[in-house]
Design an enzyme around this catalytic site. Structure first.
Site, short mmCIF file in Angstrom:
data_model
loop_
_atom_site.label_atom_id
_atom_site.label_comp_id
_atom_site.label_asym_id
_atom_site.label_seq_id
_atom_site.Cartn_x
_atom_site.Cartn_y
_atom_site.Cartn_z
N HIS A 1 2.10 -4.37 11.52
CA HIS A 1 1.51 -3.18 10.59
C HIS A 1 1.92 -3.65 9.28
O HIS A 1 2.65 -4.47 8.86
CB HIS A 1 2.22 -2.15 11.08
CG HIS A 1 2.04 -1.91 12.72
ND1 HIS A 1 1.53 -0.73 13.03
CD2 HIS A 1 2.19 -2.64 13.87
CE1 HIS A 1 1.02 -0.41 14.50
NE2 HIS A 1 1.82 -2.01 14.93
N HIS B 1 -5.24 -0.34 8.74
CA HIS B 1 -4.60 -1.47 8.03
C HIS B 1 -5.57 -2.14 7.19
O HIS B 1 -5.58 -3.38 7.11
CB HIS B 1 -3.95 -2.32 9.03
CG HIS B 1 -2.82 -1.80 9.74
ND1 HIS B 1 -2.31 -2.41 10.89
CD2 HIS B 1 -2.03 -0.87 9.71
CE1 HIS B 1 -1.43 -1.57 11.38
NE2 HIS B 1 -1.35 -0.65 10.83
C1 FAD Z 1 -2.99 7.14 9.62
C2 FAD Z 1 -2.26 5.80 9.17
C3 FAD Z 1 -1.51 5.37 9.93
C4 FAD Z 1 -0.82 4.24 9.64
N1 FAD Z 1 0.43 3.60 10.36
C5 FAD Z 1 1.19 2.45 9.93
C6 FAD Z 1 2.21 2.10 10.78
O1 FAD Z 1 2.70 2.85 11.49
N2 FAD Z 1 3.02 1.15 10.18
C7 FAD Z 1 2.51 0.29 9.09
O2 FAD Z 1 2.98 -0.71 8.89
N3 FAD Z 1 1.32 0.74 8.42
C8 FAD Z 1 0.59 1.59 8.76
N4 FAD Z 1 -0.58 2.49 8.15
C9 FAD Z 1 -0.76 1.29 6.81
C10 FAD Z 1 0.11 1.50 5.81
O3 FAD Z 1 0.54 2.77 5.54
C11 FAD Z 1 -0.85 0.86 4.65
O4 FAD Z 1 -1.12 -0.30 4.61
C12 FAD Z 1 0.35 0.89 3.37
O5 FAD Z 1 0.73 2.01 2.99
C13 FAD Z 1 -0.97 0.66 2.18
O6 FAD Z 1 0.12 0.77 0.85
P1 FAD Z 1 -0.77 0.66 -0.73
O7 FAD Z 1 0.19 0.66 -1.46
O8 FAD Z 1 -1.71 -0.61 -0.44
O9 FAD Z 1 -1.75 1.84 -0.55
P2 FAD Z 1 -1.60 3.26 -0.52
O10 FAD Z 1 -0.07 3.62 -0.03
O11 FAD Z 1 -2.60 4.01 0.44
O12 FAD Z 1 -1.39 4.01 -1.98
C14 FAD Z 1 -2.41 4.00 -2.66
C15 FAD Z 1 -2.34 5.20 -3.85
O13 FAD Z 1 -3.08 5.20 -4.78
C16 FAD Z 1 -3.81 6.40 -4.92
N5 FAD Z 1 -5.02 6.25 -5.72
C17 FAD Z 1 -6.13 5.66 -5.10
N6 FAD Z 1 -7.12 5.33 -6.17
C18 FAD Z 1 -6.54 6.12 -7.29
C19 FAD Z 1 -7.24 6.23 -8.53
N7 FAD Z 1 -8.34 6.00 -8.87
N8 FAD Z 1 -6.43 7.21 -9.41
C20 FAD Z 1 -5.14 7.50 -8.97
N9 FAD Z 1 -4.47 7.22 -7.99
C21 FAD Z 1 -5.27 6.62 -6.92
C22 FAD Z 1 -3.72 7.06 -3.55
O14 FAD Z 1 -3.88 8.43 -3.56
C23 FAD Z 1 -2.44 6.79 -2.85
O15 FAD Z 1 -1.48 7.33 -3.46
C24 FAD Z 1 -1.02 3.37 8.65
C25 FAD Z 1 -1.84 3.91 7.61
C26 FAD Z 1 -2.57 5.18 7.90
C27 FAD Z 1 -3.67 5.74 7.07
#
Ligand code: FAD
Length: 579
Positions: A558, A513
């Site tokens: 979460h 997280h």
């Molecule tokens: C194994 C695991 C289990 C989890 N379990 C839970 C759960 O059960 N419940 C919950 O609430 N949360 C959970 N989380 C956390 C939650 O999924 C994340 O906090 C949330 O999805 C983050 O969203 P975000 O949009 O910040 O980033 P992300 O969803 O990670 O999106 C970032 C995106 O940007 C892309 N990217 C990054 N850098 C670049 C770049 N330079 N150029 C192009 N693309 C790029 C990546 O490939 C990705 O697709 C979990 C996370 C993981 C890894």
């Protein structure tokens, strides 16, 4: 439209979104509602469609790490965890981490959102303002077994027409009945909560998950569904990593004018220049690295790699907060436990057939179907030594999740070949420890150094100790007599406080997280934030960050639901700014 050939993108985009992850797809979907605007999402990873590990809820833990669709980061050795490093993966595919996470859907508490509103001076982040966004984003869908869910959640606080499906467990287990039963017949500390997503999170209740009937609901499944991805003004380019944000510095404040991207080291580099904004949705690690590579960050770090400074922003990569969790295993007298699925190939085959043929059985669910949030009483001596880390009096210090199987993310905690187990996962949801992300190379294709700083505050060690004692107490209530046979051998040596603390240091892992690494500016805060309350990067024009990195503190729960809601409101902020 999904595009795989970078030479096929258009030249007249209004917005470029970096990252088609949890937040990125929400923003892309909402901005493309305006047919006058043309949107490009650039995603480093692959398409999510057709990957079984990413779709079947029970396989969530198999969806990472070390897959072709994950960023396989590791942490630096964690000094308070006996110098262990650990896998720190993120999703590298459409949907981002929402495509590989465990689907546990928690909004946090009203205190949490009110604290962000207070911190940022923006009442738009308060619980009362964010609740409509939570309702807008979700559709409560019936669980796979279509059981009657009356009394298992509060429909008044939910949405029924948003893109993201959220549902209760679709496979009844003896374990969940016992967990819920404990709240009714046992100790007053463990009260029942009809809906932990109502703003009042404390207590034990049924877990809500981002699942639609039998399959995972990710931001790709929900926000790039056929009716959205078919919009002619929404282009999603995959398998191209953004390597730099470009700025015009010709007059006054630097303005973001575009980005460069490439499929990998040695592959051709392309440029795209939107007319309105670049929006970074790369997540708590990706967006930090990209800002620094583009010249926004702590000057000393940028200097070390000869990256020309565009804006000095000392908090980029600082304030990394994450939830350390310990997976406690109890031997149980439960021949029907899900351990049979990992111990007995025939049982797994039967479950797979049931899933494929009838859309039923254990594979329809994620790792848990009940959840609890708890506080340490205010008269505990801990609070004489340390300030209370929770975001408010109605918010948890720690959380419990119960799984009907031996669950572990520690390479050394190998499941015994036979036996039935309950895993009670204790999560520190209000940690005081802070870490950081720093560059390790001037190349976008080299990972940065990630240090979550787990348990570096002694306060967190004590909280985990108290949570462990509370977990044992929960499992020894009347409802568990004859069922709980005691702690499994991996956690048996936990009789004294010193032994429990050693056990915690040896066993704590991340819940993945990471939050806070581009945090919002605080009102009157001594330290600079990275983005404004409207998520504009300070010191430059036409650049925003919308992802888990902007939260000033971590949710007691979460993170995915908070990211969805943040992205929904951000899309409205952007629409208003360009109306
Ligand atoms: C194994 C695991 C289990 C989890 N379990 C839970 C759960 O059960 N419940 C919950 O609430 N949360 C959970 N989380 C956390 C939650 O999924 C994340 O906090 C949330 O999805 C983050 O969203 P975000 O949009 O910040 O980033 P992300 O969803 O990670 O999106 C970032 C995106 O940007 C892309 N990217 C990054 N850098 C670049 C770049 N330079 N150029 C192009 N693309 C790029 C990546 O490939 C990705 O697709 C979990 C996370 C993981 C890894």
């Amino acid at each position: 439209i999904i595009i795989t050939d970078p030479t096929k993108i258009a030249t007249d985009y209004d917005f470029v979104i970096v990252g088609g992850g949890t937040a990125g797809n929400v923003v892309a979907n909402r901005l493309s509602e305006n047919s006058n605007w043309k949107i490009l999402v650039v995603e480093a990873g692959i398409n999510n469609a057709g990957i079984e590990d990413v779709s079947v809820p029970f396989l969530g833990p198999d969806a990472s790490p070390n897959k072709p669709w994950t960023w396989n980061y590791t942490t630096v050795p964690q000094k308070a965890l006996n110098s262990r490093s650990m896998a720190y993966q993120r999703g590298k595919l459409l949907g981002g981490s929402s495509s590989i996470n465990f689907m546990i859907y928690t909004r946090g508490s009203s205190d949490y959102w009110d604290a962000i509103a207070k911190w940022s001076g923006d009442p738009g982040w308060s619980w009362i303002s964010m609740l409509p966004y939570f309702k807008k984003l979700e559709t409560i869908t019936p669980p796979a077994d279509h059981h009657n869910t009356t009394g298992q959640f509060n429909p008044l606080v939910h949405g029924f027409s948003g893109p993201l499906s959220v549902s209760l467990s679709g496979f009844a287990s003896e374990l969940s009945s016992r967990v819920i039963n404990t709240t009714f017949v046992d100790h007053a500390d463990f009260k029942f909560n009809l809906d932990v997503n109502s703003g009042d999170q404390l207590g034990v209740g049924w877990l809500q998950a981002s699942i639609n009937d039998t399959v995972r609901a990710s931001s790709a499944v929900a926000y790039l569904a056929p009716q959205f991805i078919s919009r002619p003004n929404l282009h999603v380019l995959i398998q191209q990593q953004v390597t730099k944000v470009l700025f015009s510095t010709s007059h006054g404040t630097p303005a973001a004018i575009g980005v460069t991207f490439s499929a990998g080291p040695g592959a051709p580099t392309f440029t795209v220049k939107p007319s309105k904004e670049v929006i970074l949705c790369g997540g708590a690690i990706g967006s930090v690295q990209l800002l620094m590579l583009s010249g926004i960050g702590p000057p000393a770090q940028l200097n070390a790699f000869n990256i020309p400074l565009v804006v000095s922003s000392t908090q980029v990569g600082q304030n990394l907060i994450d939830h350390p969790a310990v997976f406690n295993h109890f031997s149980v007298n439960a021949p029907q436990s899900l351990d049979q699925l990992r111990e007995n190939a025939t049982a797994l085959e039967v479950a797979e057939e049931e899933y494929a043929d009838e859309g039923e059985g254990p594979l329809v669910d994620t790792v848990s179907d009940t959840i609890g949030f708890f506080r340490v009483p205010s008269n505990n001596s801990l609070f004489q030594q340390f300030p209370d880390s929770s975001v408010g009096p109605k918010s948890a210090h720690y959380e419990f999740l119960w799984s009907d199987i031996w669950a572990s993310f520690l390479p050394t905690a190998i499941a015994p070949p036979t036996g039935d187990f309950v895993t009670l996962t204790q999560v520190l949801v209000a940690p005081a420890s802070r870490g950081s992300i720093v560059l390790n190379s001037p190349s976008a294709f080299e990972f940065p150094l990630i240090d979550p700083g787990f348990l570096t505050s002694d306060y967190d060690v004590t909280l985990h100790l108290l949570a462990f004692k509370s977990a044992k107490q929960f499992m020894s209530e009347k409802s568990w007599k004859g069922f709980n046979l005691g702690l499994a051998p991996d956690s048996a040596n936990t009789n004294t406080d010193a032994e429990i603390i050693q056990y915690i240091r040896n066993n704590a892992v991340t819940l993945w997280h990471p939050t806070g690494t581009n945090r919002m500016q605080g009102v009157g805060a001594n330290e600079d934030g990275v983005v404004t309350n409207e998520l504009l990067v300070k010191g430059v024009d036409k650049l925003r960050v919308v992802d888990a990195s902007v939260f000033p503190f971590i949710v007691p729960g979460h993170t995915e639901a908070t990211v969805y809601a943040l992205a929904e409101r951000s899309a409205d902020i952007i629409k208003t700014a360009w109306a």
